[in-house]
Design a protein around this motif. Structure first.
Motif, PDB file in Angstrom:
ATOM      1  N   GLY A   1       1.851  28.508  24.241  1.00  0.00           N
ATOM      2  CA  GLY A   1       3.131  27.830  24.089  1.00  0.00           C
ATOM      3  C   GLY A   1       3.385  27.408  22.646  1.00  0.00           C
ATOM      4  N   ILE A   2       2.352  26.868  21.985  1.00  0.00           N
ATOM      5  CA  ILE A   2       2.482  26.448  20.586  1.00  0.00           C
ATOM      6  C   ILE A   2       2.771  27.650  19.698  1.00  0.00           C
TER       7      ILE A   2
ATOM      8  N   GLY B   1       5.543  30.455  15.951  1.00  0.00           N
ATOM      9  CA  GLY B   1       5.702  31.825  15.479  1.00  0.00           C
ATOM     10  C   GLY B   1       4.555  32.331  14.634  1.00  0.00           C
ATOM     11  N   ASP B   2       3.538  31.517  14.439  1.00  0.00           N
ATOM     12  CA  ASP B   2       2.354  31.960  13.685  1.00  0.00           C
ATOM     13  C   ASP B   2       1.122  31.205  14.190  1.00  0.00           C
ATOM     14  N   LEU B   3      -0.042  31.495  13.593  1.00  0.00           N
ATOM     15  CA  LEU B   3      -1.312  30.926  14.044  1.00  0.00           C
ATOM     16  C   LEU B   3      -1.805  29.773  13.169  1.00  0.00           C
TER      17      LEU B   3
END
Length: 349
Positions: A310-311, A316-318
């Motif tokens: 979800g995060i 949109g990235d890690l």
């Protein structure tokens, strides 16, 4: 053949198994599970609302026997047999497997040992395809040969006992000029072992059934999860029901005579010794199972992965994931450090 769910003890007490709850991990339908234990599928009410994480449930039309099913893939079928249904459940199992030919042209229930009982066979059967999750033992003192409920409560109020339980709760139920219930609780209902001592005469008479005219105190030992399964294993291995029930009480509770300043040096109340009938303490603590790196991975996959996904969808990235990894490195426990070291050794070989 001895059914084995109850026994009259030499000291006048009456002991019985009052609840059996278990989970079947073997893949089967609820109909097959019902039939396996000798019960009649047609005697179960279907399409009931589920419970305990299961979507569906069936219940016997007369006895409190329920089969819960349609849960997650690893949940199997959960079975609950309570109170008066325990004897009926064991009788049904006995009648189904009462099929061994005898030299006299009849049939008999086959046993491996003369001390075997239907209860022990049922537990072996359950343990072969799952685990026991709750197991209740009840000890009845009909006539209050040893202690009335009021005497037990006074012993606790006056501190004339030693116990592994840190706290107790004395529960009085009634109204102006009458008492409809009296119970003393030891431990927590959420724990794996819970004891209650209550006035069974008051409890029965409050139900407005046939009046009980004699004093009656019941001592109940409620076992859950690992401790319930441990007791089932002990019985399945040939353990005697009285040794286990009274042994648990002996391990967790002692009534004493205040003849020393230190409770640990006080003499044991002779009535308590007679109540236990010489049975020694028994410990039913289960050994701690060491966690593996695969256990950690499975926990992470079930508990953390959905939140992490979800995060990622939001960010949109890690970047947040990498921040957690860097922060986590600073807080690694000894258990995890040992796991890392063991895994590293595998690749060094």
């Amino acid at each position: 053949m001895n059914i084995g769910n109850d026994i009259n003890l030499n000291n006048g007490l009456y002991l019985l198994v009052d609840w059996i709850e278990f989970t079947i991990k073997k893949i089967m339908s609820w109909e097959d599970a019902v039939s396996h234990f000798g019960l009649n599928v047609k005697e179960f009410k279907t399409e009931l609302k589920g419970a305990q994480g299961y979507k569906s449930r069936v219940r016997h039309i007369i006895y409190p026997i329920s089969f819960l099913y349609d849960g997650n893939d690893d949940m199997g079928i959960h079975v609950c047999v309570s109170g008066s249904a325990v004897r009926y459940f064991l009788d049904c199992y006995f009648k189904k497997y009462d099929c061994c030919d005898t030299p006299f042209g009849g049939f008999a229930y086959e046993v491996n040992d003369f001390n075997d009982t239907v209860l022990k066979d049922v537990l072996r059967d359950i343990l072969g395809m799952g685990q026991v999750t709750r197991f209740d033992l009840a000890i009845d003192d009909k006539g209050c040969t040893y202690y009335t409920c009021e005497e037990v409560c006074n012993i606790f109020r006056n501190g004339l006992y030693t116990s592994r339980f840190k706290k107790y709760r004395d529960d009085f139920e009634g109204g102006k000029g009458f008492c409809s219930g009296r119970t003393l609780y030891l431990g927590s209902r959420k724990s794996e072992l819970f004891i209650r001592i209550y006035d069974k005469q008051l409890e029965q008479n409050s139900k407005k059934k046939d009046s009980v005219s004699f004093p009656w105190v019941r001592w109940e030992i409620e076992l859950h999860r690992a401790r319930a399964n441990t007791v089932a294993l002990l019985l399945a291995a040939g353990g005697a029901l009285p040794d286990i029930a009274l042994g648990i009480l002996s391990n967790y509770l002692r009534f004493l005579v205040k003849d020393n300043a230190r409770d640990s040096r006080c003499s044991t109340d002779p009535r308590w010794e007679a109540f236990l009938d010489g049975v020694k303490k028994i410990r039913i603590c289960s050994p701690k199972v060491e966690k593996t790196i695969d256990d950690k991975r499975n926990w992470f996959r079930k508990q953390v992965a959905p939140t992490m996904a979800g995060i990622y969808e939001i960010d949109g990235d890690l970047s947040f994931i990498y921040e957690c990894i860097d922060s986590g490195r600073m807080r690694l426990s000894k258990e995890l450090l040992d796991m890392i070291e063991e895994e590293a050794k595998k690749y060094d070989r």
